[in-house]
Motif scaffolding. Structure first.
Motif, mmCIF file in Angstrom:
data_model
loop_
_atom_site.group_PDB
_atom_site.id
_atom_site.type_symbol
_atom_site.label_atom_id
_atom_site.label_comp_id
_atom_site.label_asym_id
_atom_site.label_seq_id
_atom_site.Cartn_x
_atom_site.Cartn_y
_atom_site.Cartn_z
ATOM 1 N N PRO A 184 -2.915 4.932 14.369
ATOM 2 C CA PRO A 184 -1.591 4.830 13.747
ATOM 3 C C PRO A 184 -1.477 5.642 12.452
ATOM 4 O O PRO A 184 -2.440 5.778 11.704
ATOM 5 C CB PRO A 184 -1.461 3.337 13.457
ATOM 6 C CG PRO A 184 -2.871 2.881 13.250
ATOM 7 C CD PRO A 184 -3.710 3.715 14.172
ATOM 8 N N PHE A 185 -0.297 6.200 12.226
ATOM 9 C CA PHE A 185 0.080 6.837 10.964
ATOM 10 C C PHE A 185 1.338 6.104 10.499
ATOM 11 O O PHE A 185 2.261 5.896 11.279
ATOM 12 C CB PHE A 185 0.408 8.318 11.150
ATOM 13 C CG PHE A 185 -0.790 9.210 11.291
ATOM 14 C CD1 PHE A 185 -1.237 9.973 10.213
ATOM 15 C CD2 PHE A 185 -1.469 9.306 12.498
ATOM 16 C CE1 PHE A 185 -2.342 10.811 10.354
ATOM 17 C CE2 PHE A 185 -2.560 10.145 12.640
ATOM 18 C CZ PHE A 185 -3.004 10.889 11.564
ATOM 19 N N TYR A 186 1.372 5.730 9.225
ATOM 20 C CA TYR A 186 2.490 4.961 8.668
ATOM 21 C C TYR A 186 3.201 5.791 7.599
ATOM 22 O O TYR A 186 2.559 6.297 6.680
ATOM 23 C CB TYR A 186 1.969 3.674 8.029
ATOM 24 C CG TYR A 186 1.196 2.783 8.970
ATOM 25 C CD1 TYR A 186 1.853 1.857 9.774
ATOM 26 C CD2 TYR A 186 -0.198 2.852 9.049
ATOM 27 C CE1 TYR A 186 1.149 1.017 10.621
ATOM 28 C CE2 TYR A 186 -0.906 2.023 9.899
ATOM 29 C CZ TYR A 186 -0.234 1.105 10.678
ATOM 30 O OH TYR A 186 -0.937 0.283 11.528
ATOM 31 N N PHE A 187 4.528 5.908 7.720
ATOM 32 C CA PHE A 187 5.327 6.660 6.757
ATOM 33 C C PHE A 187 6.507 5.819 6.292
ATOM 34 O O PHE A 187 7.122 5.103 7.090
ATOM 35 C CB PHE A 187 5.858 7.954 7.399
ATOM 36 C CG PHE A 187 4.777 8.862 7.894
ATOM 37 C CD1 PHE A 187 4.128 9.732 7.030
ATOM 38 C CD2 PHE A 187 4.389 8.839 9.228
ATOM 39 C CE1 PHE A 187 3.119 10.566 7.490
ATOM 40 C CE2 PHE A 187 3.385 9.668 9.692
ATOM 41 C CZ PHE A 187 2.746 10.532 8.827
ATOM 42 N N ILE A 188 6.822 5.932 4.999
ATOM 43 C CA ILE A 188 8.000 5.281 4.446
ATOM 44 C C ILE A 188 8.679 6.232 3.473
ATOM 45 O O ILE A 188 8.073 7.211 3.017
ATOM 46 C CB ILE A 188 7.659 3.952 3.718
ATOM 47 C CG1 ILE A 188 6.749 4.203 2.502
ATOM 48 C CG2 ILE A 188 7.027 2.950 4.681
ATOM 49 C CD1 ILE A 188 6.488 2.959 1.644
ATOM 50 N N SER A 189 9.926 5.938 3.159
ATOM 51 C CA SER A 189 10.626 6.692 2.128
ATOM 52 C C SER A 189 10.132 6.218 0.768
ATOM 53 O O SER A 189 9.838 5.039 0.586
ATOM 54 C CB SER A 189 12.135 6.457 2.227
ATOM 55 O OG SER A 189 12.780 7.005 1.105
ATOM 56 N N GLY A 190 10.076 7.128 -0.181
ATOM 57 C CA GLY A 190 9.692 6.761 -1.540
ATOM 58 C C GLY A 190 10.860 6.307 -2.389
ATOM 59 O O GLY A 190 10.677 5.890 -3.527
ATOM 60 N N VAL A 191 12.073 6.377 -1.858
ATOM 61 C CA VAL A 191 13.267 5.959 -2.593
ATOM 62 C C VAL A 191 13.414 4.440 -2.457
ATOM 63 O O VAL A 191 13.364 3.914 -1.344
ATOM 64 C CB VAL A 191 14.534 6.672 -2.062
ATOM 65 C CG1 VAL A 191 15.776 6.153 -2.744
ATOM 66 C CG2 VAL A 191 14.397 8.174 -2.246
ATOM 67 N N PRO A 192 13.581 3.748 -3.596
ATOM 68 C CA PRO A 192 13.706 2.286 -3.529
ATOM 69 C C PRO A 192 14.786 1.847 -2.539
ATOM 70 O O PRO A 192 15.857 2.426 -2.466
ATOM 71 C CB PRO A 192 14.093 1.890 -4.964
ATOM 72 C CG PRO A 192 13.586 3.020 -5.807
ATOM 73 C CD PRO A 192 13.686 4.257 -4.953
ATOM 74 N N ASP A 193 14.480 0.837 -1.764
ATOM 75 C CA ASP A 193 15.333 0.194 -0.760
ATOM 76 C C ASP A 193 15.547 1.001 0.517
ATOM 77 O O ASP A 193 16.019 0.440 1.497
ATOM 78 C CB ASP A 193 16.681 -0.221 -1.350
ATOM 79 C CG ASP A 193 16.522 -1.326 -2.383
ATOM 80 O OD1 ASP A 193 15.597 -2.152 -2.224
ATOM 81 O OD2 ASP A 193 17.315 -1.354 -3.334
ATOM 82 N N HIS A 194 15.225 2.284 0.555
ATOM 83 C CA HIS A 194 15.397 3.033 1.803
ATOM 84 C C HIS A 194 14.491 2.468 2.903
ATOM 85 O O HIS A 194 14.924 2.318 4.048
ATOM 86 C CB HIS A 194 15.115 4.514 1.608
ATOM 87 C CG HIS A 194 16.243 5.262 0.977
ATOM 88 N ND1 HIS A 194 16.401 6.612 1.146
ATOM 89 C CD2 HIS A 194 17.270 4.858 0.178
ATOM 90 C CE1 HIS A 194 17.476 7.022 0.479
ATOM 91 N NE2 HIS A 194 18.009 5.965 -0.124
ATOM 92 N N CYS A 195 13.253 2.160 2.555
ATOM 93 C CA CYS A 195 12.319 1.602 3.539
ATOM 94 C C CYS A 195 12.847 0.270 4.061
ATOM 95 O O CYS A 195 12.871 0.040 5.269
ATOM 96 C CB CYS A 195 10.941 1.422 2.908
ATOM 97 S SG CYS A 195 9.719 0.653 3.999
ATOM 98 N N LYS A 196 13.275 -0.597 3.187
ATOM 99 C CA LYS A 196 13.790 -1.911 3.604
ATOM 100 C C LYS A 196 15.037 -1.779 4.477
ATOM 101 O O LYS A 196 15.354 -2.669 5.255
ATOM 102 C CB LYS A 196 14.090 -2.765 2.385
ATOM 103 C CG LYS A 196 12.835 -3.172 1.645
ATOM 104 C CD LYS A 196 13.138 -3.943 0.388
ATOM 105 C CE LYS A 196 11.837 -4.215 -0.357
ATOM 106 N NZ LYS A 196 12.064 -4.749 -1.690
#
Length: 182
Positions: free
Chosen positions: A102-114
């Motif tokens: 697995p590779f996990y990616f999220i946005s670094g902008v607050p609340d974008h990931c949520k």
């Protein structure tokens, strides 16, 4: 005549190998890497489930006023941006998938990931190519682990037939028949 057939076979094998090259995937296709709308929060999980990723492939993240963080599993599920493995913020980022798993990616902008801007990519194991089909067939049946998702054993042989390789195979077979005729 044997050297001619050897040359034709070499060209055929080279074309088959070219067909198995790495792929660059644009994350989200035309949508790109951005915060999805409230009615489209599964856009990245749907996108990932519609693609097959192999070792050597890469992901192309295209975005504006955002960033991409590769994180560990905990960071992914908790949308934690504090300890990224890798961080990109240049608008056009490429991540090479250099291992299986697995590779996990999220946005670094607050609340974008949520709000759904997160991506989990499962990279498939490389296919064994060091054994010939005959030596694989002669080997004893592999034991499957109890937690293995596979329902039946596999020989581990991948056959990729494209129109081009099919035509070449037919030509090689035809030439072999013509050349071996008395």
């Amino acid at each position: 005549m044997a050297s001619f057939m050897g040359s034709v076979l070499t060209v055929f094998l080279a074309l088959v190998v070219v067909n198995s090259s790495a792929t660059e995937f644009q994350v989200g296709d035309e949508f790109g890497w951005q915060q999805p709308g409230s009615n489209n929060s599964a856009v990245y999980s749907n996108w990932a489930s519609n693609n097959r990723f192999h070792v050597g492939d890469s992901l192309f993240f295209k975005y504006k006023n955002d960033s991409v963080l590769e994180v560990d599993k905990w960071g992914y599920y908790h949308c934690n941006t504090s300890h990224p493995i890798i961080a990109f913020d240049n608008g056009k980022s490429i991540m090479k998938l250099d291992r299986s798993g697995p590779f996990y990616f999220i946005s670094g902008v607050p609340d974008h990931c949520k709000n759904g801007q997160l991506l989990l990519v499962e990279v498939m194991e490389p296919h064994p190519i060091s054994q010939s089909p005959q030596s694989i067939a002669d080997s004893p049946e592999p034991h499957l682990a109890a937690d293995s998702p596979a329902s039946s054993p596999s020989l581990g042989v991948v056959i990729s037939i494209t129109p081009c390789s099919l035509v070449i195979a037919l030509l090689v077979t035809s030439l072999a028949l013509v050349c071996s005729a008395p």
